[in-house]
Write a protein that holds these residues in place. Structure first.
Motif, PDB file in Angstrom:
ATOM      1  N   LEU A  47      50.143  45.283  39.018  1.00 47.85           N
ATOM      2  CA  LEU A  47      49.028  44.330  39.138  1.00 47.85           C
ATOM      3  C   LEU A  47      48.340  44.238  37.775  1.00 47.85           C
ATOM      4  N   ILE A  48      47.977  43.018  37.394  1.00 50.32           N
ATOM      5  CA  ILE A  48      47.400  42.818  36.063  1.00 50.32           C
ATOM      6  C   ILE A  48      46.064  42.078  36.175  1.00 50.32           C
ATOM      7  N   PHE A  49      45.062  42.602  35.476  1.00 49.65           N
ATOM      8  CA  PHE A  49      43.733  41.974  35.454  1.00 49.65           C
ATOM      9  C   PHE A  49      43.449  41.549  34.023  1.00 49.65           C
ATOM     10  N   GLU A  50      43.344  40.236  33.802  1.00 52.46           N
ATOM     11  CA  GLU A  50      43.042  39.728  32.456  1.00 52.46           C
ATOM     12  C   GLU A  50      41.777  38.892  32.563  1.00 52.46           C
ATOM     13  N   ASP A  51      40.645  39.507  32.248  1.00 52.78           N
ATOM     14  CA  ASP A  51      39.346  38.851  32.445  1.00 52.78           C
ATOM     15  C   ASP A  51      39.249  38.301  33.872  1.00 52.78           C
TER      16      ASP A  51
END
Ligand code: COS
Length: 419
Positions: A241-245
């Protein structure tokens, strides 16, 4: 498959539990057995059966009816994991992770609005859910979380990533941890949040009518990353899972600020009961296959189940299963009664992980050359069992938890935590 009987069941199960188990067994024999080998070989996610399991209400077993559940209990949820795992651990973990890791923290710590909005969808199996704790540098050391959440006027901004997340790609509703404040007193301030994103398999989900809810407010800046290619659980999805802003509304904080770590630890206690029952199911499934094989296989003009070397091992196997059942069902009943059960959950998970490894290795051995081929399901169960000592806290972590109950916390320099 021959069905194992157990008088342990009489001690714990109600008629409702038995009916649930019989329903799952019938479903598994008709719908899971025909595809279990194929989804393993192809590493294919069984969307068609997710829809059928949703229809049977399996995702909602322990949740109250007002939230779309069946109104049963923690033991009912454990039975779902156990019975599915006898036939296909990939099916079992897909349901088990949604119940105990995504829906459970929302039920335990969520506001009424959060429960109505997210728990009901998970309980009905409309979409799948997941739990994001593990990171590249935060595995056993769950406080090592580096994903950060920065507070803005009416929202939080998350940056970071999570790995090895069951249902990470296929799921839509996620509960994740992030650091919300600087370290104080040797500890980071960790909080948890509810995030949403569209499933990776939009076409497949639309085709079966579950797995995607177009009206969920998806979290901008949140997405799944790569899907893992695994030794076992190959019909389940494990993704990054990726959180970019990623922009998360303030109302999507789950539980109180700074309570994320403790709440996740509580969630993991429940997850460990589910994993223990899953592993118990694997050991039982392997024994059921092995009884049948050893009764049919003849060598030296003798059914191999009539050799004492085999009989003694089968006797040990069944004994260990009965012991595992007591541990698992007891932990589930403590949970249901609202009593402390961290130690019992850790003991059940530790015991059943070793049982599943041992049992499936024996199953392959007793099947001889046949057991080493994909013609028989025992090699798949052996590969599936291996995660037991790793996922939802390694066996070493379970021993740490158990030893702390026995001896108290170990002494260690507090300043190490602040790094
Ligand atoms: N329930 C509620 N609270 C708990 C808890 C539990 N089961 N376990 C710990 N806590 C609380 C402690 O009481 C402590 O609270 P205080 O700050 O009030 O003292 C706080 O959480 C921190 O606990 P602790 O100091 O024991 O944390 P550690 O960093 O030493 O970690 C272990 C404890 C190792 C047990 C924990 O990190 C762990 O379980 N790691 C494995 C993670 C895991 O299973 N990952 C797999 C995820 S796959 S879904």
């Amino acid at each position: 498959m021959i069905e194992l009987t157990s008088t342990v069941d009489d001690r714990y199960l109600t008629d409702e539990h038995r009916m649930l188990r019989a329903m799952i067994r019938e479903f598994a024999e008709n719908e899971i057995v025909p595809i279990a080998r194929e989804i393993d070989a192809q590493a294919r996610f069984p969307w068609e059966n997710v829809a059928k399991m949703a229809e049977l209400g399996l995702f909602g077993v322990p949740w109250p009816e007002e939230y779309g559940g069946a109104g049963m209990d923690a033991l009912g949820a454990a039975l779902v994991s156990e019975e599915l795992a006898k036939f296909c651990p990939s099916h079992s973990i897909t349901v088990g992770a949604t119940i105990t890791l995504a829906a459970a923290p929302i039920y335990d710590f969520g506001t009424e609005d959060q429960k109505r909005k997210y728990l009901t969808r998970l309980a009905r199996g409309e979409v799948l859910g997941a739990f994001g704790l593990t990171e590249p540098d935060a595995g056993s050391d769950a406080q090592g979380t580096k994903t950060r959440a920065e507070e803005k006027s009416d929202h939080w901004v998350l940056n970071g990533s999570k790995i090895f997340i069951t249902n990470g790609g296929v799921g839509e509703i996620f509960v994740v941890t992030a650091v919300t404040g600087d370290s104080s007193g040797g500890r980071k301030e960790i909080s948890s949040f509810i995030l949403t994103k569209p499933t990776r398999d939009l076409e497949e989900a639309k085709a079966v009518g579950v797995g995607h809810a177009a009206d969920l407010d998806y979290t901008p800046g949140f997405r799944h990353g790569k899907k893992e290619d695994k030794l076992g659980w190959r019909g389940s999805d494990t993704s990054e899972l990726i959180f970019e802003d990623a922009i998360v509304p303030k109302e999507n904080m789950l539980g109180q600020r700074g309570h994320g770590f403790k709440n996740f630890m509580r969630t993991l206690d429940g997850g460990r009961v589910s994993m223990a029952s899953h592993l118990l199911g694997i050991a039982e499934g392997a024994l059921e296959h092995t009884i049948k094989f050893t009764q049919e296989r003849v060598q030296f003009n003798t059914r191999i189940c009539d050799f004492q070397a085999i009989r003694f091992e089968l006797a040990d196997w069944w004994t260990r299963i009965e012991a595992g059942k007591h541990l698992v069902y007891h932990a589930a009943m403590l949970k249901q009664a609202g009593q402390p059960y961290s130690k019992e959950a850790a003991m059940a998970k530790l015991f059943c992980s070793e049982l599943a490894d041992w049992a499936t290795t024996k199953a392959v051995q007793f099947h001889g050359g046949y057991g080493y081929t994909t013609e028989y399901p025992v090699e798949r169960l052996m590969r599936d069992a291996r995660i037991g000592g790793i996922g939802e806290g390694t066996s070493e972590i379970q021993r740490i938890v158990i030893a702390r109950h026995l001896l108290g916390p170990e002494q260690r320099p507090v300043e190490k935590r602040a790094q």
